[in-house]
Design a protein around this motif. Structure first.
Motif, PDB file in Angstrom:
ATOM      1  N   LEU A  13     -58.390 -42.684   6.932  1.00 14.96           N
ATOM      2  CA  LEU A  13     -56.992 -42.126   7.184  1.00 14.96           C
ATOM      3  C   LEU A  13     -56.030 -42.842   8.115  1.00 14.96           C
ATOM      4  O   LEU A  13     -54.917 -43.305   7.744  1.00 14.96           O
ATOM      5  CB  LEU A  13     -56.765 -40.481   7.097  1.00 14.96           C
ATOM      6  CG  LEU A  13     -55.502 -40.036   6.678  1.00 14.96           C
ATOM      7  CD1 LEU A  13     -55.353 -40.088   5.286  1.00 14.96           C
ATOM      8  CD2 LEU A  13     -55.740 -38.326   6.689  1.00 14.96           C
ATOM      9  N   ALA A  14     -56.863 -43.014   9.177  1.00 19.83           N
ATOM     10  CA  ALA A  14     -56.209 -43.641  10.271  1.00 19.83           C
ATOM     11  C   ALA A  14     -55.712 -45.242   9.785  1.00 19.83           C
ATOM     12  O   ALA A  14     -54.656 -45.814  10.112  1.00 19.83           O
ATOM     13  CB  ALA A  14     -56.967 -43.894  11.407  1.00 19.83           C
ATOM     14  N   VAL A  15     -56.923 -45.873   9.101  1.00 21.81           N
ATOM     15  CA  VAL A  15     -56.693 -47.091   8.441  1.00 21.81           C
ATOM     16  C   VAL A  15     -55.476 -47.378   7.424  1.00 21.81           C
ATOM     17  O   VAL A  15     -54.699 -48.334   7.743  1.00 21.81           O
ATOM     18  CB  VAL A  15     -57.815 -47.682   7.820  1.00 21.81           C
ATOM     19  CG1 VAL A  15     -57.420 -49.116   7.139  1.00 21.81           C
ATOM     20  CG2 VAL A  15     -58.973 -47.836   8.911  1.00 21.81           C
ATOM     21  N   LEU A  16     -55.393 -46.364   6.618  1.00 23.61           N
ATOM     22  CA  LEU A  16     -54.217 -46.409   5.734  1.00 23.61           C
ATOM     23  C   LEU A  16     -52.987 -46.077   6.214  1.00 23.61           C
ATOM     24  O   LEU A  16     -52.004 -46.738   5.990  1.00 23.61           O
ATOM     25  CB  LEU A  16     -54.594 -45.450   4.569  1.00 23.61           C
ATOM     26  CG  LEU A  16     -55.749 -45.758   3.567  1.00 23.61           C
ATOM     27  CD1 LEU A  16     -56.272 -44.568   2.787  1.00 23.61           C
ATOM     28  CD2 LEU A  16     -55.579 -47.080   2.695  1.00 23.61           C
ATOM     29  N   VAL A  17     -52.933 -45.250   7.070  1.00 22.56           N
ATOM     30  CA  VAL A  17     -51.779 -44.834   7.772  1.00 22.56           C
ATOM     31  C   VAL A  17     -51.107 -45.752   8.789  1.00 22.56           C
ATOM     32  O   VAL A  17     -50.048 -46.208   8.583  1.00 22.56           O
ATOM     33  CB  VAL A  17     -51.734 -43.477   8.832  1.00 22.56           C
ATOM     34  CG1 VAL A  17     -50.484 -43.102   9.485  1.00 22.56           C
ATOM     35  CG2 VAL A  17     -51.964 -42.047   7.507  1.00 22.56           C
ATOM     36  N   GLY A  18     -52.121 -46.210   9.671  1.00 22.28           N
ATOM     37  CA  GLY A  18     -51.570 -47.555  10.426  1.00 22.28           C
ATOM     38  C   GLY A  18     -51.196 -48.558   9.709  1.00 22.28           C
ATOM     39  O   GLY A  18     -50.251 -49.465  10.024  1.00 22.28           O
ATOM     40  N   GLY A  19     -51.941 -49.049   8.730  1.00 19.53           N
ATOM     41  CA  GLY A  19     -51.783 -50.210   7.805  1.00 19.53           C
ATOM     42  C   GLY A  19     -50.325 -50.011   7.184  1.00 19.53           C
ATOM     43  O   GLY A  19     -49.398 -50.941   7.097  1.00 19.53           O
ATOM     44  N   SER A  20     -50.087 -48.666   6.663  1.00 16.33           N
ATOM     45  CA  SER A  20     -48.793 -48.472   6.091  1.00 16.33           C
ATOM     46  C   SER A  20     -47.694 -48.698   7.096  1.00 16.33           C
ATOM     47  O   SER A  20     -46.691 -49.321   6.576  1.00 16.33           O
ATOM     48  CB  SER A  20     -48.758 -47.290   5.344  1.00 16.33           C
ATOM     49  OG  SER A  20     -49.901 -47.138   4.158  1.00 16.33           O
ATOM     50  N   LEU A  21     -47.585 -48.024   8.256  1.00 14.77           N
ATOM     51  CA  LEU A  21     -46.600 -48.048   9.176  1.00 14.77           C
ATOM     52  C   LEU A  21     -46.445 -49.492   9.773  1.00 14.77           C
ATOM     53  O   LEU A  21     -45.113 -49.932   9.899  1.00 14.77           O
ATOM     54  CB  LEU A  21     -46.987 -47.074  10.207  1.00 14.77           C
ATOM     55  CG  LEU A  21     -47.096 -45.523   9.833  1.00 14.77           C
ATOM     56  CD1 LEU A  21     -47.427 -44.782  11.035  1.00 14.77           C
ATOM     57  CD2 LEU A  21     -45.483 -45.185   9.321  1.00 14.77           C
ATOM     58  N   GLY A  22     -47.393 -50.100   9.971  1.00 17.29           N
ATOM     59  CA  GLY A  22     -47.241 -51.604  10.486  1.00 17.29           C
ATOM     60  C   GLY A  22     -46.548 -52.448   9.382  1.00 17.29           C
ATOM     61  O   GLY A  22     -45.756 -53.220   9.955  1.00 17.29           O
ATOM     62  N   CYS A  23     -47.086 -52.403   8.251  1.00 14.57           N
ATOM     63  CA  CYS A  23     -46.508 -53.162   7.039  1.00 14.57           C
ATOM     64  C   CYS A  23     -45.070 -52.780   7.020  1.00 14.57           C
ATOM     65  O   CYS A  23     -43.949 -53.701   6.759  1.00 14.57           O
ATOM     66  CB  CYS A  23     -47.243 -53.101   5.792  1.00 14.57           C
ATOM     67  SG  CYS A  23     -46.632 -54.103   4.301  1.00 14.57           S
ATOM     68  N   ALA A  24     -44.819 -51.544   6.999  1.00 15.03           N
ATOM     69  CA  ALA A  24     -43.256 -50.951   6.623  1.00 15.03           C
ATOM     70  C   ALA A  24     -42.569 -51.446   7.861  1.00 15.03           C
ATOM     71  O   ALA A  24     -41.367 -51.805   7.662  1.00 15.03           O
ATOM     72  CB  ALA A  24     -43.160 -49.573   6.630  1.00 15.03           C
ATOM     73  N   GLY A  25     -43.060 -51.557   9.106  1.00 16.53           N
ATOM     74  CA  GLY A  25     -42.199 -51.943  10.215  1.00 16.53           C
ATOM     75  C   GLY A  25     -41.738 -53.418   9.984  1.00 16.53           C
ATOM     76  O   GLY A  25     -40.690 -53.788  10.175  1.00 16.53           O
ATOM     77  N   ALA A  26     -42.849 -54.341   9.653  1.00 15.12           N
ATOM     78  CA  ALA A  26     -42.411 -55.849   9.373  1.00 15.12           C
ATOM     79  C   ALA A  26     -41.403 -56.189   8.295  1.00 15.12           C
ATOM     80  O   ALA A  26     -40.534 -56.685   8.639  1.00 15.12           O
ATOM     81  CB  ALA A  26     -43.754 -56.237   9.252  1.00 15.12           C
ATOM     82  N   LEU A  27     -41.421 -55.227   7.293  1.00 13.01           N
ATOM     83  CA  LEU A  27     -40.500 -55.413   6.054  1.00 13.01           C
ATOM     84  C   LEU A  27     -39.209 -54.948   6.638  1.00 13.01           C
ATOM     85  O   LEU A  27     -38.214 -55.477   6.401  1.00 13.01           O
ATOM     86  CB  LEU A  27     -40.966 -54.453   4.874  1.00 13.01           C
ATOM     87  CG  LEU A  27     -42.406 -54.914   4.291  1.00 13.01           C
ATOM     88  CD1 LEU A  27     -42.681 -54.217   3.289  1.00 13.01           C
ATOM     89  CD2 LEU A  27     -42.129 -56.424   3.755  1.00 13.01           C
ATOM     90  N   MET A  28     -39.156 -53.930   7.199  1.00 10.74           N
ATOM     91  CA  MET A  28     -37.838 -53.296   7.804  1.00 10.74           C
ATOM     92  C   MET A  28     -37.110 -54.422   8.966  1.00 10.74           C
ATOM     93  O   MET A  28     -35.916 -54.498   8.674  1.00 10.74           O
ATOM     94  CB  MET A  28     -38.009 -52.002   8.720  1.00 10.74           C
ATOM     95  CG  MET A  28     -38.192 -50.717   7.547  1.00 10.74           C
ATOM     96  SD  MET A  28     -36.819 -50.597   6.725  1.00 10.74           S
ATOM     97  CE  MET A  28     -35.571 -49.934   7.601  1.00 10.74           C
ATOM     98  N   GLN A  29     -37.906 -55.100   9.608  1.00 10.59           N
ATOM     99  CA  GLN A  29     -37.529 -55.726  10.610  1.00 10.59           C
ATOM    100  C   GLN A  29     -36.944 -57.258   9.850  1.00 10.59           C
ATOM    101  O   GLN A  29     -35.860 -57.600  10.205  1.00 10.59           O
ATOM    102  CB  GLN A  29     -38.362 -56.202  11.703  1.00 10.59           C
ATOM    103  CG  GLN A  29     -38.620 -54.920  12.593  1.00 10.59           C
ATOM    104  CD  GLN A  29     -39.988 -55.162  13.503  1.00 10.59           C
ATOM    105  OE1 GLN A  29     -40.122 -56.542  13.737  1.00 10.59           O
ATOM    106  NE2 GLN A  29     -40.148 -54.298  14.307  1.00 10.59           N
ATOM    107  N   GLY A  30     -37.687 -57.494   8.780  1.00 11.50           N
ATOM    108  CA  GLY A  30     -37.056 -58.598   8.094  1.00 11.50           C
ATOM    109  C   GLY A  30     -35.998 -58.490   7.297  1.00 11.50           C
ATOM    110  O   GLY A  30     -35.001 -59.250   7.118  1.00 11.50           O
TER     111      GLY A  30
END
Length: 359
Positions: A86-103
């Motif tokens: 769950l930590a892998v999925l939540v962390g990966g989702s939040l990290g990817c979402a952050g990169a997309l938002m900044q782009g």
């Protein structure tokens, strides 16, 4: 009269350096994630040797290895590994979402919460707790948080749309207003909640993976898989968007469609993550910053790299949260904020000192 030669662009070495960094970082992040996951599965109140963890995982996946004793197997597969997954999925989702938002926003200060996803999900979770809803049993809070987060994004987008278009500034300002309204609703629900419900609300808002189970992993997995698979497909268009909206349109990018698709992807990733973990701050903001400094702004690496970096960060943070104050457990969201905010402040000062701010 002095000669005027062609204007020189970036040197080949300057272009190759970020590519080399990306080639080194990718296997390093994968290796770090595997090692941290094994360590997180091993360390805790009941210690399990790393060799036994690896052997049990290999045995369950049909790659050899061997099982350990019954107690260790129960702790490993019913408590530790669901939490790590769950930590892998939540962390990966939040990290990817952050990169997309900044782009999408063209601003490295952007993160998923800026358009109200986290606050909206919190409203759904807090409302279900304060009103004593239980129509889905133990899944009620999770489902309410997920649906509420998605609905909040739809509201923000609908309120921001004018003449068939959305402007970045309008989205941000609408998100700020919706966040404030969501905060007021949360305050009202806390006001009507009893002491036991307030305790549950506080625990949820502080963020935690203590309630991790395999069903929760499977509930997040499809949304995370779809979002993480779709996001890299838009990396090139995000690079073009970084040149400016007008230039991106001239180069054939449908900016409005790109923005809509990626906001939907961000909403799915963030709402699914927040629904099972509560509010975990700074992962989506800080991880893309750090990778951008090392490997450059190219989204072909930054988007998947931020997913890997977010997973590594959250596995490490969750391991620290449950081991630093044993037998007590620190709230995960509090720990990420305590560590993330000073690091972000230092990065901001360093960037302003070196180049006058983010370009």
């Amino acid at each position: 009269m002095p000669s005027t030669g062609p204007v020189s662009g970036p040197s080949p070495g300057a272009v190759r350096a970020p590519r080399r960094a990306a080639l080194v970082l990718t296997p390093a992040l994968v290796a770090g994630l595997l090692l941290l996951s094994l360590l997180a599965a091993s360390v805790g109140a009941y210690e399990i040797p790393l060799a036994d963890v690896a052997g049990s995982v290999l045995h369950r996946t049909g790659l050899g290895g061997a099982t350990t004793d019954r107690v260790a197997e129960g702790v490993l597969w019913n408590v530790r590994l669901p939490r790590v997954a769950l930590a892998v999925l939540v962390g990966g989702s939040l990290g990817c979402a952050g990169a997309l938002m900044q782009g999408v926003f063209g601003n490295p200060l952007a993160e998923p919460g800026i358009i109200g996803i986290s606050a909206g999900a919190a409203v759904g979770a807090v409302a279900s707790i304060a009103l004593g809803l239980a129509f889905l049993g133990t899944w009620t809070v999770t489902v309410c948080a997920f649906v509420s987060g998605l609905l909040t994004v739809l509201v923000v987008y609908a309120l921001s749309r004018t003449d068939g278009r959305t402007e970045v500034v309008t989205l941000i300002l609408t998100g700020i207003a919706v966040n404030a309204f969501a905060g007021a609703l949360i305050g009202l629900f806390v006001f009507v909640a009893d002491d036991a419900q307030i305790t549950q609300i506080t625990f949820w808002q502080l963020g935690s993976l203590a309630q991790a189970t395999w069903p929760k992993v499977l509930a997040v997995l499809p949304w995370a898989a779809v979002g993480l698979a779709v996001a890299p497909l838009y990396a090139r268009r995000l690079d073009l968007l970084a040149l400016g909206e007008r230039q991106a349109r001239h180069l054939g990018v449908d900016v409005e469609r790109l923005r809509v698709v990626l906001i939907v992807v961000v909403a799915l990733l963030t709402a699914a993550a927040v629904a099972v973990s509560g509010i975990v701050s700074f992962v989506g903001l800080l991880v893309p910053h750090l990778l951008r400094m090392v490997a450059g702004p190219g989204h072909r690496f930054l988007v998947p790299g931020s997913a890997l970096g977010g997973a590594v960060t959250l596995v490490a943070a969750d391991l620290a949260a449950r081991t630093l104050a044993q037998p007590a457990e620190l709230p995960l969201g509090v720990l990420t904020a305590l560590l993330g905010s000073p690091v972000f402040f230092l990065l901001l000062r360093r960037t302003r000192r070196r180049q006058g701010g983010w370009a």
